[in-house]
Design a protein around this motif. Sequence first.
Motif, PDB file in Angstrom:
ATOM      1  N   ASN A  46     -10.610   6.797 -46.111  1.00 13.95           N
ATOM      2  CA  ASN A  46     -10.108   6.648 -47.472  1.00 13.95           C
ATOM      3  C   ASN A  46     -11.216   6.808 -48.508  1.00 13.95           C
ATOM      4  OD1 ASN A  46     -11.032   4.159 -46.272  1.00 13.95           O
ATOM      5  ND2 ASN A  46     -10.334   3.094 -48.111  1.00 13.95           N
ATOM      6  N   SER A  47     -12.252   7.564 -48.166  1.00 11.45           N
ATOM      7  CA  SER A  47     -13.413   7.742 -49.037  1.00 11.45           C
ATOM      8  C   SER A  47     -13.117   8.624 -50.244  1.00 11.45           C
ATOM      9  CB  SER A  47     -14.567   8.398 -48.260  1.00 11.45           C
ATOM     10  OG  SER A  47     -15.035   7.547 -47.269  1.00 11.45           O
ATOM     11  N   HIS A  48     -14.009   8.504 -51.214  1.00 15.01           N
ATOM     12  CA  HIS A  48     -13.978   9.387 -52.377  1.00 15.01           C
ATOM     13  C   HIS A  48     -14.079  10.828 -51.873  1.00 15.01           C
ATOM     14  CE1 HIS A  48     -15.449  11.451 -55.954  1.00 15.01           C
ATOM     15  NE2 HIS A  48     -14.987  10.412 -56.655  1.00 15.01           N
ATOM     16  N   PRO A  49     -13.269  11.737 -52.392  1.00 11.77           N
ATOM     17  CA  PRO A  49     -13.272  13.123 -51.907  1.00 11.77           C
ATOM     18  C   PRO A  49     -14.650  13.791 -51.928  1.00 11.77           C
ATOM     19  CG  PRO A  49     -11.413  12.772 -53.382  1.00 11.77           C
ATOM     20  CD  PRO A  49     -12.260  11.537 -53.426  1.00 11.77           C
ATOM     21  N   VAL A  62     -10.586   2.003 -43.994  1.00  9.40           N
ATOM     22  CA  VAL A  62     -10.984   0.597 -43.947  1.00  9.40           C
ATOM     23  C   VAL A  62      -9.791  -0.271 -43.530  1.00  9.40           C
ATOM     24  CG1 VAL A  62     -10.548   0.142 -46.397  1.00  9.40           C
ATOM     25  CG2 VAL A  62     -12.266  -1.198 -45.185  1.00  9.40           C
ATOM     26  N   TYR A  63      -8.589   0.142 -43.903  1.00  8.81           N
ATOM     27  CA  TYR A  63      -7.379  -0.616 -43.569  1.00  8.81           C
ATOM     28  C   TYR A  63      -6.999  -0.485 -42.096  1.00  8.81           C
ATOM     29  CZ  TYR A  63      -7.342  -0.342 -48.591  1.00  8.81           C
ATOM     30  OH  TYR A  63      -7.717  -0.400 -49.899  1.00  8.81           O
ATOM     31  N   GLU A  64      -7.577   0.503 -41.426  1.00  8.97           N
ATOM     32  CA  GLU A  64      -7.321   0.721 -40.002  1.00  8.97           C
ATOM     33  C   GLU A  64      -8.514   0.284 -39.151  1.00  8.97           C
ATOM     34  OE1 GLU A  64      -4.735   4.733 -39.892  1.00  8.97           O
ATOM     35  OE2 GLU A  64      -6.702   4.946 -40.834  1.00  8.97           O
ATOM     36  N   GLY A  66     -11.697   1.090 -39.426  1.00 13.60           N
ATOM     37  CA  GLY A  66     -12.489   2.265 -39.085  1.00 13.60           C
ATOM     38  C   GLY A  66     -13.898   1.962 -38.606  1.00 13.60           C
ATOM     39  N   VAL A  67     -14.590   1.033 -39.247  1.00 17.28           N
ATOM     40  CA  VAL A  67     -15.964   0.705 -38.847  1.00 17.28           C
ATOM     41  C   VAL A  67     -15.971   0.122 -37.436  1.00 17.28           C
ATOM     42  CG1 VAL A  67     -17.990  -0.710 -39.336  1.00 17.28           C
ATOM     43  CG2 VAL A  67     -16.786   0.410 -41.210  1.00 17.28           C
ATOM     44  N   TYR A  68     -15.057  -0.768 -37.156  1.00 17.06           N
ATOM     45  CA  TYR A  68     -14.973  -1.371 -35.827  1.00 17.06           C
ATOM     46  C   TYR A  68     -14.801  -0.299 -34.757  1.00 17.06           C
ATOM     47  CZ  TYR A  68     -12.853  -3.586 -31.768  1.00 17.06           C
ATOM     48  OH  TYR A  68     -12.557  -3.957 -30.480  1.00 17.06           O
ATOM     49  N   TYR A  69     -13.834   0.593 -34.949  1.00 20.01           N
ATOM     50  CA  TYR A  69     -13.576   1.625 -33.936  1.00 20.01           C
ATOM     51  C   TYR A  69     -14.730   2.611 -33.812  1.00 20.01           C
ATOM     52  CZ  TYR A  69      -8.928  -0.215 -33.352  1.00 20.01           C
ATOM     53  OH  TYR A  69      -7.873  -1.042 -33.077  1.00 20.01           O
ATOM     54  N   PHE A  70     -15.384   2.923 -34.927  1.00 21.02           N
ATOM     55  CA  PHE A  70     -16.548   3.805 -34.861  1.00 21.02           C
ATOM     56  C   PHE A  70     -17.668   3.157 -34.054  1.00 21.02           C
ATOM     57  CE2 PHE A  70     -20.799   4.596 -36.565  1.00 21.02           C
ATOM     58  CZ  PHE A  70     -20.966   5.904 -36.147  1.00 21.02           C
ATOM     59  N   LEU A  71     -18.007   1.912 -34.370  1.00 19.11           N
ATOM     60  CA  LEU A  71     -19.102   1.228 -33.669  1.00 19.11           C
ATOM     61  C   LEU A  71     -18.773   1.042 -32.184  1.00 19.11           C
ATOM     62  CD1 LEU A  71     -20.126  -1.406 -36.349  1.00 19.11           C
ATOM     63  CD2 LEU A  71     -21.313   0.720 -35.748  1.00 19.11           C
ATOM     64  N   LYS A  72     -17.532   0.722 -31.896  1.00 22.01           N
ATOM     65  CA  LYS A  72     -17.115   0.544 -30.504  1.00 22.01           C
ATOM     66  C   LYS A  72     -17.300   1.844 -29.727  1.00 22.01           C
ATOM     67  CE  LYS A  72     -13.180  -1.087 -27.840  1.00 22.01           C
ATOM     68  NZ  LYS A  72     -11.763  -1.460 -27.876  1.00 22.01           N
ATOM     69  N   LYS A  73     -16.874   2.951 -30.306  1.00 19.17           N
ATOM     70  CA  LYS A  73     -17.011   4.240 -29.638  1.00 19.17           C
ATOM     71  C   LYS A  73     -18.473   4.676 -29.582  1.00 19.17           C
ATOM     72  CE  LYS A  73     -15.328   8.915 -29.512  1.00 19.17           C
ATOM     73  NZ  LYS A  73     -14.254   9.814 -29.830  1.00 19.17           N
ATOM     74  N   PHE A  74     -19.204   4.498 -30.674  1.00 23.45           N
ATOM     75  CA  PHE A  74     -20.589   4.951 -30.767  1.00 23.45           C
ATOM     76  C   PHE A  74     -21.503   4.206 -29.787  1.00 23.45           C
ATOM     77  CE2 PHE A  74     -24.848   5.144 -32.591  1.00 23.45           C
ATOM     78  CZ  PHE A  74     -24.959   6.492 -32.860  1.00 23.45           C
ATOM     79  N   PHE A  75     -21.355   2.885 -29.750  1.00 28.17           N
ATOM     80  CA  PHE A  75     -22.259   2.082 -28.917  1.00 28.17           C
ATOM     81  C   PHE A  75     -21.771   1.857 -27.489  1.00 28.17           C
ATOM     82  CE2 PHE A  75     -23.782   0.882 -33.160  1.00 28.17           C
ATOM     83  CZ  PHE A  75     -25.120   1.175 -32.980  1.00 28.17           C
ATOM     84  N   TYR A  76     -20.466   1.912 -27.295  1.00 33.96           N
ATOM     85  CA  TYR A  76     -19.933   1.611 -25.966  1.00 33.96           C
ATOM     86  C   TYR A  76     -19.171   2.768 -25.346  1.00 33.96           C
ATOM     87  CZ  TYR A  76     -21.117  -3.118 -27.311  1.00 33.96           C
ATOM     88  OH  TYR A  76     -21.787  -4.222 -27.730  1.00 33.96           O
TER      89      TYR A  76
END
Length: 78
Positions: A46-49, A62-64, A66-76
């Motif tokens: 949902n970032s600024h274009p 952010v409502y989904e 996103g940071v959690y899922y990114f970090l989970k995939k990136f680190f694990y």
Amino acid sequence: LTTKGNGLKRIINYLNVPYDKTIAIGDGHNDIEIFNECSLSVAMGNSHPELLKHADITIKTVYENGVYYFLKKFFYND
């Protein structure tokens, strides 16, 4: 001059973090500066274009959690 980009540079230098180990996650136009100072730039869905044009990857909003899922995939690889 105090900016997000300068702040990130100071933190990286203070902690002696190698450039290739730096990640910035943002969603606003004012995050373009930090994207220019890191090796991996991650924009929220949902970032600024304009920010999306500077991102290496785009993740869920952010409502989904996103940071959690990114970090989970990136680190694990999950």
